[in-house]
Write an enzyme that holds these catalytic residues in place. Sequence first.
Site, short mmCIF file in Angstrom:
data_model
loop_
_atom_site.label_atom_id
_atom_site.label_comp_id
_atom_site.label_asym_id
_atom_site.label_seq_id
_atom_site.Cartn_x
_atom_site.Cartn_y
_atom_site.Cartn_z
N GLU A 237 0.81 -1.23 0.00
CA GLU A 237 0.00 0.00 0.00
C GLU A 237 0.84 1.28 0.00
O GLU A 237 0.72 2.11 0.89
CB GLU A 237 -0.91 0.00 1.24
CG GLU A 237 -1.99 -1.06 1.21
CD GLU A 237 -3.18 -0.66 0.35
OE1 GLU A 237 -3.18 0.46 -0.19
OE2 GLU A 237 -4.10 -1.48 0.21
N GLU B 46 -4.06 -10.44 -0.63
CA GLU B 46 -5.01 -10.42 0.48
C GLU B 46 -6.38 -10.75 -0.08
O GLU B 46 -6.77 -10.24 -1.13
CB GLU B 46 -5.07 -9.04 1.15
CG GLU B 46 -3.78 -8.66 1.85
CD GLU B 46 -3.80 -7.24 2.43
OE1 GLU B 46 -4.89 -6.71 2.71
OE2 GLU B 46 -2.71 -6.67 2.58
C1 IPT Z 1 -5.31 -3.81 3.31
C2 IPT Z 1 -4.00 -3.73 4.01
O1 IPT Z 1 -2.97 -4.15 3.18
C3 IPT Z 1 -3.94 -4.50 5.28
O2 IPT Z 1 -2.84 -4.09 6.01
C4 IPT Z 1 -5.20 -4.33 6.06
O3 IPT Z 1 -5.37 -2.99 6.37
C5 IPT Z 1 -6.34 -4.78 5.25
O4 IPT Z 1 -6.43 -4.05 4.07
C6 IPT Z 1 -7.65 -4.60 5.95
O5 IPT Z 1 -7.68 -5.16 7.21
S1 IPT Z 1 -5.50 -2.20 2.64
C7 IPT Z 1 -7.19 -1.87 2.38
C8 IPT Z 1 -7.37 -0.39 2.23
C9 IPT Z 1 -7.69 -2.57 1.16
#
Ligand code: IPT
Length: 970
Positions: free
Chosen positions: A429, A499
């Site tokens: 990010e 993710e």
């Molecule tokens: C994404 C992040 O990479 C992770 O650290 C965490 O924040 C997750 O989302 C949510 O829990 S960033 C998100 C803005 C898509």
Amino acid sequence: MTAPFAWLRPWEAPEVTSWGRLPMCAVDRRHQAVCLDGEWRFQLLPSPEAAATDEWGSSYVPGAWTLQDTDDPPQYTNVQMPFPEFPPHVPAANPTGVYERAVDVPGEWAGRRIVLQVGAAESVLLVQVDGRPVGISKDSHLAAEFDLTDVVRAGARAVVRLTVVKWSDASHIEDQDQWWHGGITRSVLLYATDPLHLADVTVQARRSGELRVDCQVRGPLPEGWYVTGDLDGQLLAQDTEFDRANAEDERVSEFLGEARLLARVPDVRAWTAETPELYGLTVRLHRPDGTVADTSYHRVGFRDVEIVGRDLLINGERVFIRGVNRHDFHPLTGRTVSYDDMRADLVLLKRFGFNAIRTAHYPNDPALYDLADELGFYVVDEADIESHDHAHEIADDPRYLNAFVDRVSRMVLRDKNHPSVIIWSLGNESDYGANHDAAAGWVRRHDPTRPVQYEGAAKRGWADPEVASDIACPMYAPIEECVAHALSGKQTKPLIQCEYSHAMGNSNGTLADHWAAIEATPGLQGGFIWEFWDHGILQRVSDGRPAGRAGAGLYERGVAGPGHRWAYGGDFGEVPHDGAFIADGVVFPDRTPKPVLYEHREIAAPVRLECLRHEGPVIANHQHFRGLDWLTAEWQLSLADGRTLTAPAELPELRPGETAAVPLPFELPEGGGEAWLTLKVMTARDEPWAPRGTVVCLPQVRLRATPVQRTLPVADRTVEVDADGLLVHPLLIAAPTLSLWRAPTDNDELGGMADRWREWGLDAPVRKLVAVRRAGASVGVLAEYVCDAGVVRHEQVFTAVEGGIRVEESAQLPETLNDVARVGSVFETVAGLNLLEWFGPGPWESYPDRSAGAPVGHHALPVDELFTPYLRPQESGGRHGVRHFTLSAPDATGLAVELGRPSQISVTRYRAADLAAAAHHDELVPRAGCVVHIDAAHRGLGTASCGPDTSPAYLVPTGTHRWGWILRVL
Ligand code: IPT
């Protein structure tokens, strides 16, 4: 006191990534070091400019001072920075911890090179020895080493002062979604080497059995020095070609020595996550007289990683990546984690079918990689770069260029010899800019054996990342989009989501649908669930402080023990904060598995069961590299009438991908209703991650389907309803009424559904009796539930039947109430009915879009254990697809319910409104009786707190819902 550094102000100088710090390398000195962990003198200053005083307290190293009873508590923010200053600036109020202790330098170290290693410090480390400035380091999750040879004397005492500044220019690129802490969070070591020492060792081991070991020695080099190595006792060959070429190119020098060792291991046992075969490598540096000046130990795994077309191949196989994002986390010690804790994390992941870890979002503790090599995980190793709040400003800011390359290269230099590491990640990010390309360029030159990934490089859409990423690694891409991309004919890079399936609260709906698509679609290879941990910090309720190390032994299953609770954002009075978004893992803060892990275990099952008509079941080996000989199994047959039969099972010999039909292990009994065949698959012997007999998966097929509900003769009685048309029953303290709402899950809240439901008035509709009609043994009750957005007509027909009451219900949902939480009945029982027994999926919690991992069978659990204590109270404890259940007291009295068709039910101590009103579990007062829900329809869970909502198939439609059940007294 930071006076020697004050003119430089390194905390607001992104160009200064270090000063006096030794280069990172892969030579591990932990075994030869003196450990300086323990209580250090400590004081917390209000800013790095403030002078230290004579007032010392103490602080435990390693550990964050934010968790050690200081007035600087942890703070949780996700994207937003905790302070308003723009990079590289920080607030004037900047907690600065000064750690100091005396160190007795061993006398036998005379003449040797003496090195101080600080395992990790957040976010700027300033080192002084006996008052002299020695070094500076940033990069909070990697070690910093300093050469103290000229600063200390062997046999004498030295005073080491480590000043740690909490906020710095580096904080702007350490803006990960986690608690902010300050302190020294990994061990501090002191070690000595010969002045002539191994500066680095680089191992390349291919699945062909070829081994190449490159050794670097930093001089001044005496004539005649040499290096030897052995692999499990077998001497390696010197690469004389390499020496000759170096000499011819005049690349040899008197202060940088290089040597290459070679071997070809016949019949090598290749390393994979399924077969984590390791060999022991010892590299020795010899003085001209043959004596050993330095030794370096490595564990070697022979394996290949390559991208061919759009597939990521491990040893030539397109493996599925069943991953999870893991932070270094502990509810008492924050980012300080012990070997045993890390091992417990990985053992648990292994038991639940995971084979991959993304070290979100920074290089993890070094021991994590040793454990991943040993237990078998594919690791995406991620550099400590996240500039989320100021991503665009920083990605091309030349002042930060050095920091990007520094962080990525130091990670690679440290971790390059781990077979588990299969991909380098440039961070998280941080938008995409020249700083990323520079870092990617460094990696590709230094380590051409592994791909590089970076989610942010996808500026033209996630499917098409630019040069910095060899992999399309989106976050939270909807299943349909992934499938469409794979089928588009335009896919050029492997698709592995960095993710997906956000595990906040009661979540991970549609995980099985994801995997059905992944396994069916060439081009899709898996992903990493967000995330492993719920980062709840154990907090004393009495004074609101973190329990810290003193809390060891205090915390219990799921809900913290007496006087303590799991704190999330805001609970330490922090401003700003991002609330419960920090509680989004597949395990609770004490590592208790959430129900989703059972779902994952089944989705990842190495052995599958398919039913072939007439021919009995078919067993399939779904692994990539091994047979079934490490497993053993048992057949179970569950019949709706209450019987469960078992029989020993013999697993066929199957290579990866093969299937075999086996005879049906049971004569299917006549009668008995619905019948389910389960193969209980267990470890056949002790594995490093599971004792013999540990359940690995429970694949299941249905052998016989029959209608569930019996037709009971009408009885010669009537059913009693009161003046409001509510059922009167000796075991119910609240009669069955219509329920359309649930205590919003985190997904419901953040996905906007909860607000909509509140706007509609779904949480408190007004029930108006319209009519009561009696006809023989039946009473019909018509009521209206008036919500702000529409009226739901609800009809109940109660009929006295032999042995109980038949309840037939219908509810008509107007178009204005499209997508409610549930449609069903809710009632409350008298106290004392504390055991639920049911036939249906179980025993763990399940919901319409998260029920693939719960085998249908007979299950029993105390009511208090049905409920899953998600950190922020919400809908919980549901059981999907239940056919019938009893709720009983210890003397076996109670009630029994037969459902007209498999239904979502829940039995808890809380009304939905109780749960919705509480922010933490310590605020909840359990009711003496049970609150029972029987749902004709229940909305799926989805993952809308971050990512896609559930699929349309799992929504509650408008129109008429009908359901029926029989209530009996036991
Ligand atoms: C994404 C992040 O990479 C992770 O650290 C965490 O924040 C997750 O989302 C949510 O829990 S960033 C998100 C803005 C898509």
